[in-house]
Design a protein around this motif. Structure first.
Motif, PDB file in Angstrom:
ATOM      1  N   TYR A 227       0.658  -1.133  -0.136  1.00 13.57           N
ATOM      2  CA  TYR A 227       0.069  -0.002  -0.038  1.00 13.57           C
ATOM      3  C   TYR A 227       0.987   1.150   0.014  1.00 13.57           C
ATOM      4  CZ  TYR A 227      -2.990  -3.878   1.892  1.00 13.57           C
ATOM      5  OH  TYR A 227      -3.613  -4.867   1.933  1.00 13.57           O
ATOM      6  N   ASP A 232       3.171   8.094   4.762  1.00 14.32           N
ATOM      7  CA  ASP A 232       2.879   6.857   5.567  1.00 14.32           C
ATOM      8  C   ASP A 232       1.637   6.847   6.197  1.00 14.32           C
ATOM      9  OD1 ASP A 232       5.580   6.538   4.787  1.00 14.32           O
ATOM     10  OD2 ASP A 232       6.257   6.610   6.899  1.00 14.32           O
ATOM     11  N   GLU A 233       1.150   8.130   6.864  1.00  8.95           N
ATOM     12  CA  GLU A 233      -0.131   7.764   7.428  1.00  8.95           C
ATOM     13  C   GLU A 233      -1.428   7.388   6.562  1.00  8.95           C
ATOM     14  OE1 GLU A 233       2.679   9.941   9.591  1.00  8.95           O
ATOM     15  OE2 GLU A 233       1.932  10.224   7.620  1.00  8.95           O
ATOM     16  N   GLU A 234      -1.316   8.073   5.415  1.00 16.15           N
ATOM     17  CA  GLU A 234      -2.425   7.850   4.458  1.00 16.15           C
ATOM     18  C   GLU A 234      -2.462   6.268   3.835  1.00 16.15           C
ATOM     19  OE1 GLU A 234      -4.315   9.213   0.166  1.00 16.15           O
ATOM     20  OE2 GLU A 234      -2.220   9.637   0.720  1.00 16.15           O
ATOM     21  N   LEU A 236      -1.271   3.496   5.474  1.00 12.60           N
ATOM     22  CA  LEU A 236      -1.437   2.751   6.638  1.00 12.60           C
ATOM     23  C   LEU A 236      -2.947   2.735   6.859  1.00 12.60           C
ATOM     24  CD1 LEU A 236       1.457   3.449   9.002  1.00 12.60           C
ATOM     25  CD2 LEU A 236       0.940   1.289   8.143  1.00 12.60           C
ATOM     26  N   ARG A 237      -3.389   3.903   6.776  1.00 11.21           N
ATOM     27  CA  ARG A 237      -4.868   3.928   7.021  1.00 11.21           C
ATOM     28  C   ARG A 237      -5.848   3.274   6.058  1.00 11.21           C
ATOM     29  NH1 ARG A 237      -8.220   7.555   4.832  1.00 11.21           N
ATOM     30  NH2 ARG A 237      -6.630   8.687   4.066  1.00 11.21           N
ATOM     31  N   ILE A 238      -5.488   3.551   4.964  1.00 13.37           N
ATOM     32  CA  ILE A 238      -6.188   2.927   3.755  1.00 13.37           C
ATOM     33  C   ILE A 238      -5.969   1.543   3.779  1.00 13.37           C
ATOM     34  CG2 ILE A 238      -6.451   3.035   1.424  1.00 13.37           C
ATOM     35  CD1 ILE A 238      -6.375   5.788   1.286  1.00 13.37           C
ATOM     36  N   ASP A 240      -4.904  -0.655   6.107  1.00 12.52           N
ATOM     37  CA  ASP A 240      -5.383  -1.581   7.030  1.00 12.52           C
ATOM     38  C   ASP A 240      -6.830  -1.776   6.742  1.00 12.52           C
ATOM     39  OD1 ASP A 240      -4.902  -2.682   9.694  1.00 12.52           O
ATOM     40  OD2 ASP A 240      -6.751  -1.347  10.040  1.00 12.52           O
ATOM     41  N   ARG A 241      -7.444  -0.905   6.505  1.00  9.04           N
ATOM     42  CA  ARG A 241      -9.066  -1.261   6.041  1.00  9.04           C
ATOM     43  C   ARG A 241      -9.013  -2.364   4.467  1.00  9.04           C
ATOM     44  NH1 ARG A 241     -10.562   3.335   5.139  1.00  9.04           N
ATOM     45  NH2 ARG A 241     -10.650   3.742   2.699  1.00  9.04           N
ATOM     46  N   ARG A 244      -8.028  -5.889   6.072  1.00  9.67           N
ATOM     47  CA  ARG A 244      -8.915  -6.413   6.782  1.00  9.67           C
ATOM     48  C   ARG A 244      -9.988  -6.917   5.901  1.00  9.67           C
ATOM     49  NH1 ARG A 244      -8.636  -5.196  12.447  1.00  9.67           N
ATOM     50  NH2 ARG A 244      -7.062  -3.682  12.876  1.00  9.67           N
ATOM     51  N   ASN A 270      -4.121  -7.050  11.116  1.00 10.45           N
ATOM     52  CA  ASN A 270      -3.966  -5.599  11.020  1.00 10.45           C
ATOM     53  C   ASN A 270      -2.727  -5.323  10.146  1.00 10.45           C
ATOM     54  OD1 ASN A 270      -1.708  -4.546  13.141  1.00 10.45           O
ATOM     55  ND2 ASN A 270      -2.845  -6.307  14.125  1.00 10.45           N
ATOM     56  N   ALA A 272      -0.267  -2.753  10.829  1.00  8.83           N
ATOM     57  CA  ALA A 272       0.533  -2.477  11.315  1.00  8.83           C
ATOM     58  C   ALA A 272       1.627  -3.661  11.840  1.00  8.83           C
ATOM     59  CB  ALA A 272       0.373  -1.591  12.453  1.00  8.83           C
TER      60      ALA A 272
END
Length: 344
Positions: A227, A232-234, A236-238, A240-241, A244, A270, A272
């Motif tokens: 991903y 990095d934040e974007e 990881l957020r997208i 992770d969803r 799952r 997850n 992370a």
């Protein structure tokens, strides 16, 4: 190192027709970005895949692309009539102008095999019976068998465009005798599962490899979740969803049957944790580039594959991923002389 796509073509919130069309667009962008191949998984009775017939989909994809190599990873050989499959592979190789990459396997999910009335305990036996027949058909133009229950004595009117046959791939989730066998046949491989196990499997594959029809330099691939976004934040957020969502599809049949899968190809729940354990690369282009380099060093691979549009991710995400790989990741893994030429 080369890069490729390994796609499940999962069910999403879009219609199947839209999903198929989006994959065609994605594959053309991957071709433009310099990806080596598009590999398609085969699954049945599960939202993990909208493509129960790899040949049907790949025949259509062959008309949308020109240089991208195409193939199932894998054909579930126990489920096929070998005579029909050999003919279809010959046909697909000509439709694609000789771009077929032929993945073979027994099938990782016993529930799916059961949908066809097959006892999972006989899958290896059926594979061992089907594979020689398939190879005989592709290389000799005929198929013969005198079995206890049936008999085959049939010609193939066509042969593959690639001679003596398309490159063969045998993936593995941890090595073992079957991967050693594949190495001794001169096949290519893609490894999955925990990173340390993949490293051991790659080492074992190299130690057992004998040159075959595909030459003396096999592709040893690793498939990971990837991903990549501007930050990095974007990512990881997208991501992770998406992970799952994918994991729920991966486990759906087992959950409905009431048992727990202990397969080595099931990732953490997850992103992370998946990144920490080497299942995934996630972050900005620089972060992902560094993570892939670390994986390649640890496992000693020359091929890296991932799904840029897994789960319910939109087409825009997949196309952006292709562009980032073309501009910021693939050049970093090119040989020095090629990298210099690309920068001029």
């Amino acid at each position: 190192m080369d890069f490729g796509i390994f796609d499940h073509c999962e069910r999403s919130s879009r219609s199947p027709a839209t999903t198929y069309r989006e994959r065609f667009v994605l594959a053309k962008r991957a071709e433009e970005a310099g990806f080596y191949a598009y590999h398609l998984a085969e699954h049945h009775g599960t939202p993990l895949s909208l493509v129960p017939s790899p040949n049907l989909f790949l025949a259509a994809l062959a008309q949308q692309t020109k240089t991208l190599r195409l193939g199932a990873l894998v054909y579930l050989l126990p489920l096929y009539d070998p005579y029909r499959l050999a003919q279809e592979i010959c046909m697909l190789d000509h439709l694609s102008d000789g771009r077929v990459e032929l993945g073979i396997g027994r099938g990782a999910n016993p529930i799916e095999l059961g949908f066809f009335g097959l006892n999972p305990g006989t899958a290896k036996e059926r594979f061992d019976e089907m594979f020689p027949l398939l190879m005989q058909g592709l290389t000799e133009g005929k198929m013969t068998r005198q079995g206890a229950q049936d008999r085959i004595d049939a010609p193939l009117d066509s042969r593959p465009l690639q001679q003596p046959h398309p490159p063969i791939w045998y993936p593995s989730a941890g090595g073992g005798a079957s991967l050693a066998w594949a190495a001794q046949q001169g096949f290519h491989t893609v490894l999955n599962g925990p990173l340390a196990a993949c490293a051991e499997a790659a080492k074992m594959f190299k130690e057992n490899f004998k040159p075959g029809a595909s030459g003396a330099n096999p592709k040893i691939g690793l498939t990971r979740y990837v991903y990549v976004a501007d930050t990095d934040e974007e990512a990881l957020r997208i991501g992770d969803r998406a992970l799952r969502y994918h994991r729920a599809n991966l486990l759906k049949l087992a959950n409905e049957a009431g048992f727990t899968i202990t397969s080595p190809i099931v990732p953490p729940d997850n992103l992370a944790q998946a990144v920490r354990e080497g299942w995934a690369a996630a972050g900005s282009p620089a972060t992902v580039r560094e993570q892939i380099a670390q994986m390649a060093d640890q496992v000693d691979i020359n091929y890296f594959v991932f799904a840029p549009m897994m789960a319910d991710l939109p087409l825009e995400w997949g196309l952006r991923t292709m562009d980032i790989f073309r501009d910021e990741i693939i050049p970093a893994f090119a040989p020095a002389d090629v990298a210099v030429a690309m920068s001029n």
